[in-house]
Scaffold this motif. Structure first.
Motif, PDB file in Angstrom:
ATOM      1  N   PRO A   1       0.830  -1.428   0.034  1.00 18.90           N
ATOM      2  CA  PRO A   1       0.102   0.098  -0.044  1.00 18.90           C
ATOM      3  C   PRO A   1       0.816   1.361   0.058  1.00 18.90           C
ATOM      4  N   GLU A   2       2.066   1.281   0.532  1.00 19.89           N
ATOM      5  CA  GLU A   2       2.722   2.522   0.712  1.00 19.89           C
ATOM      6  C   GLU A   2       3.345   3.171  -0.706  1.00 19.89           C
ATOM      7  N   ILE A   3       3.266   2.152  -1.661  1.00 15.08           N
ATOM      8  CA  ILE A   3       3.848   2.624  -2.997  1.00 15.08           C
ATOM      9  C   ILE A   3       2.780   2.603  -4.089  1.00 15.08           C
ATOM     10  N   LYS A   4       1.697   2.349  -3.766  1.00 14.34           N
ATOM     11  CA  LYS A   4       0.657   2.492  -4.661  1.00 14.34           C
ATOM     12  C   LYS A   4       0.235   3.832  -5.310  1.00 14.34           C
ATOM     13  N   PRO A   5       0.104   3.947  -6.614  1.00 12.28           N
ATOM     14  CA  PRO A   5      -0.376   5.136  -6.929  1.00 12.28           C
ATOM     15  C   PRO A   5      -1.943   5.473  -6.750  1.00 12.28           C
ATOM     16  N   VAL A   6      -2.423   6.609  -7.177  1.00 14.82           N
ATOM     17  CA  VAL A   6      -3.774   6.985  -6.498  1.00 14.82           C
ATOM     18  C   VAL A   6      -4.913   5.978  -7.435  1.00 14.82           C
ATOM     19  N   THR A   7      -4.431   5.858  -8.847  1.00 15.18           N
ATOM     20  CA  THR A   7      -5.563   4.833  -9.691  1.00 15.18           C
ATOM     21  C   THR A   7      -5.706   3.682  -9.011  1.00 15.18           C
ATOM     22  N   LEU A   8      -4.604   3.152  -8.369  1.00  9.64           N
ATOM     23  CA  LEU A   8      -4.741   1.672  -7.784  1.00  9.64           C
ATOM     24  C   LEU A   8      -5.249   1.638  -6.579  1.00  9.64           C
ATOM     25  N   GLY A   9      -5.013   2.669  -5.609  1.00  6.85           N
ATOM     26  CA  GLY A   9      -5.630   2.979  -4.369  1.00  6.85           C
ATOM     27  C   GLY A   9      -7.002   3.102  -4.466  1.00  6.85           C
ATOM     28  N   LEU A  10      -7.747   3.949  -5.297  1.00  2.81           N
ATOM     29  CA  LEU A  10      -9.168   4.214  -5.651  1.00  2.81           C
ATOM     30  C   LEU A  10      -9.870   2.771  -5.930  1.00  2.81           C
ATOM     31  N   TYR A  11      -9.006   1.888  -6.868  1.00  6.67           N
ATOM     32  CA  TYR A  11      -9.531   0.650  -7.326  1.00  6.67           C
ATOM     33  C   TYR A  11      -9.699  -0.013  -6.055  1.00  6.67           C
ATOM     34  N   GLY A  12      -8.777  -0.069  -5.385  1.00  6.42           N
ATOM     35  CA  GLY A  12      -8.842  -0.954  -4.072  1.00  6.42           C
ATOM     36  C   GLY A  12     -10.070  -0.659  -3.041  1.00  6.42           C
ATOM     37  N   MET A  13     -10.475   0.683  -3.016  1.00  2.61           N
ATOM     38  CA  MET A  13     -11.646   1.140  -2.489  1.00  2.61           C
ATOM     39  C   MET A  13     -12.976   0.587  -3.010  1.00  2.61           C
ATOM     40  N   MET A  14     -12.811   0.534  -4.033  1.00  2.00           N
ATOM     41  CA  MET A  14     -14.106  -0.143  -5.203  1.00  2.00           C
ATOM     42  C   MET A  14     -14.252  -1.515  -4.826  1.00  2.00           C
ATOM     43  N   SER A  15     -13.138  -2.297  -4.471  1.00  2.00           N
ATOM     44  CA  SER A  15     -13.252  -3.737  -4.384  1.00  2.00           C
ATOM     45  C   SER A  15     -13.937  -4.082  -2.969  1.00  2.00           C
ATOM     46  N   TYR A  16     -14.024  -3.370  -2.174  1.00  2.00           N
ATOM     47  CA  TYR A  16     -14.825  -3.813  -1.186  1.00  2.00           C
ATOM     48  C   TYR A  16     -16.394  -4.196  -1.081  1.00  2.00           C
ATOM     49  N   PHE A  17     -16.976  -4.698  -0.512  1.00  2.00           N
ATOM     50  CA  PHE A  17     -18.416  -5.208  -0.579  1.00  2.00           C
ATOM     51  C   PHE A  17     -19.340  -4.159  -0.849  1.00  2.00           C
ATOM     52  N   ALA A  18     -19.341  -2.943   0.129  1.00  2.00           N
ATOM     53  CA  ALA A  18     -20.164  -1.911   0.052  1.00  2.00           C
ATOM     54  C   ALA A  18     -19.463  -0.591   0.141  1.00  2.00           C
ATOM     55  N   PRO A  19     -18.830  -0.158  -0.919  1.00  2.00           N
ATOM     56  CA  PRO A  19     -17.734   1.095  -0.873  1.00  2.00           C
ATOM     57  C   PRO A  19     -18.645   2.085  -0.652  1.00  2.00           C
ATOM     58  N   ASP A  20     -17.975   3.228  -0.010  1.00  2.00           N
ATOM     59  CA  ASP A  20     -18.560   4.672   0.005  1.00  2.00           C
ATOM     60  C   ASP A  20     -18.431   5.346  -1.352  1.00  2.00           C
ATOM     61  N   LYS A  21     -19.255   5.330  -2.142  1.00  2.00           N
ATOM     62  CA  LYS A  21     -18.880   5.833  -3.322  1.00  2.00           C
ATOM     63  C   LYS A  21     -18.662   7.217  -3.405  1.00  2.00           C
ATOM     64  N   GLY A  22     -19.595   7.919  -2.470  1.00  2.00           N
ATOM     65  CA  GLY A  22     -19.208   9.580  -2.419  1.00  2.00           C
ATOM     66  C   GLY A  22     -17.704   9.696  -1.913  1.00  2.00           C
ATOM     67  N   ALA A  23     -17.025   8.860  -1.241  1.00  2.00           N
ATOM     68  CA  ALA A  23     -15.786   9.140  -0.915  1.00  2.00           C
ATOM     69  C   ALA A  23     -14.901   8.751  -1.831  1.00  2.00           C
ATOM     70  N   VAL A  24     -15.107   7.793  -2.862  1.00  2.00           N
ATOM     71  CA  VAL A  24     -14.192   7.341  -3.934  1.00  2.00           C
ATOM     72  C   VAL A  24     -14.382   8.495  -5.110  1.00  2.00           C
ATOM     73  N   MET A  25     -15.424   9.055  -5.120  1.00  2.00           N
ATOM     74  CA  MET A  25     -15.771  10.285  -6.230  1.00  2.00           C
ATOM     75  C   MET A  25     -14.848  11.531  -5.667  1.00  2.00           C
ATOM     76  N   LEU A  26     -14.792  11.611  -4.201  1.00  2.00           N
ATOM     77  CA  LEU A  26     -14.200  12.493  -3.813  1.00  2.00           C
ATOM     78  C   LEU A  26     -12.822  12.565  -4.279  1.00  2.00           C
ATOM     79  N   GLY A  27     -12.399  11.296  -3.907  1.00  2.00           N
ATOM     80  CA  GLY A  27     -10.889  10.592  -4.256  1.00  2.00           C
ATOM     81  C   GLY A  27     -10.699  11.069  -5.527  1.00  2.00           C
ATOM     82  N   ALA A  28     -11.487  10.593  -6.519  1.00  2.00           N
ATOM     83  CA  ALA A  28     -11.210  10.818  -8.033  1.00  2.00           C
ATOM     84  C   ALA A  28     -10.963  12.250  -8.220  1.00  2.00           C
ATOM     85  N   LEU A  29     -11.887  13.228  -7.854  1.00  2.00           N
ATOM     86  CA  LEU A  29     -11.870  14.523  -8.028  1.00  2.00           C
ATOM     87  C   LEU A  29     -10.537  15.381  -7.579  1.00  2.00           C
TER      88      LEU A  29
END
Length: 307
Positions: A251-279
């Motif tokens: 996790p320490e060397i992941k780029p932001v694209t891979l990190g946000l993908y990791g958030m979306m891989s959870y069963f019930a991700p917080d989509k608003g937080a993911v959208m904020l991260g993408a922004l």
């Protein structure tokens, strides 16, 4: 002599025929678009602006919403939801790693862009101004690289980097991102038209070495092309997903694209937080393009029309 008849926009020839003379400061009538063409051009321009700006607008709106607002409503306006809550959720889901992911992406993109630009213009300059065995073969290989999708090379790259023990390191992302066939092609086209051979010969006669000629003369002439190449490599590295997915697991060397993908891989991700991260993840790209747009447009235009 010409005489005006009726409206000042109508002139009469000696034989009695009338015509509309050109207006000073405007192009000839034969070059002016018709009213229908103007309306169509304006309509197409507005559609293009809407097509490119609407996703950004929607991303800004979605970053203020929670899951129920995003799923149960198609509203295109801000939700009554505190933006700070999404930020808190983003930091909680990522275990406070999101800022580090953004910094990692900046590091990968900047380093790859800087080294990739230098390598591209060096290779392009050599292909444009030097004769050596295998030059045409090298150019064919580079052009073939433009036709190959990056995803096709990811698994072979992984096998190579795994064999030399560089997987799960920053170098596994930086080194492949430094290679840009398009950058070499653009550098060759620009060097061919913008670097005078007479200037190089004069520098050689004065005793300058090839390295000194390149770094003191050629690089200055290739500056517009370098900005364009840097932007292309920077954006490609920032948006790259498959290469980091294959190469990196810590996790320490992941780029932001891979990190946000990791958030979306959870069963019930917080989509608003993911959208904020993408922004927040695209803001550096927007700032970079707005700050350097006049340079990269000049580089593309000059490389295309000089001859």
């Amino acid at each position: 002599m010409l005489s005006l008849k009726g409206s000042p926009k109508v002139a009469t020839l000696p034989d009695g025929r009338t015509y509309r003379p050109s207006i000073e400061g405007e192009p000839p009538r034969s070059y002016r678009p018709t009213q229908t063409a103007r309306v169509i051009a304006i309509a197409v321009a507005f559609l293009a602006v809407f097509y490119f700006l609407f996703p950004i607008y929607w991303l800004i709106i979605a970053s203020t919403k929670n899951n129920s607002d995003l799923i149960g409503s198609f509203s295109l306006w801000f939700a009554d939801f505190n933006l700070g809550s999404n930020w808190g959720s983003l930091m909680s889901w990522t275990k406070d790693m999101f800022p580090r992911w953004v910094i990692n992406s900046l590091l990968y993109s900047t380093v790859a862009g800087a080294f990739g630009t230098l390598v591209s213009v060096m290779a392009g300059y050599a292909l444009a101004k030097f004769e050596f065995p295998g030059k045409n073969v090298a150019m064919v290989v580079i052009m073939a690289g433009l036709l190959l999708p990056v995803a096709l090379l990811t698994i072979p790259l992984y096998l190579v980097f795994h064999g030399i023990g560089l997987t799960n390191t920053m170098w596994a992302i930086i080194i492949p991102s430094c290679v840009s066939p398009f950058g070499v092609f653009l550098g060759r086209v620009y060097a061919q038209s913008s670097v005078p051979s007479d200037l190089l010969e004069a520098a050689r006669i004065d005793g300058a070495s090839e390295i000194r000629i390149f770094f003191t003369i050629v690089l200055r002439l290739l500056a517009p092309a370098m900005v364009t190449i840097f932007l292309f490599i920077f954006v490609a590295t920032w948006n790259n997903f498959l290469l980091p997915l294959m190469m990196v697991s810590s996790p320490e060397i992941k780029p932001v694209t891979l990190g946000l993908y990791g958030m979306m891989s959870y069963f019930a991700p917080d989509k608003g937080a993911v959208m904020l991260g993408a922004l927040l993840g695209v803001i550096p790209l927007i700032i970079l393009f707005l700050g350097l747009q006049r340079f990269w447009r000049a580089g593309l235009a000059a490389g295309a029309v000089k001859g």
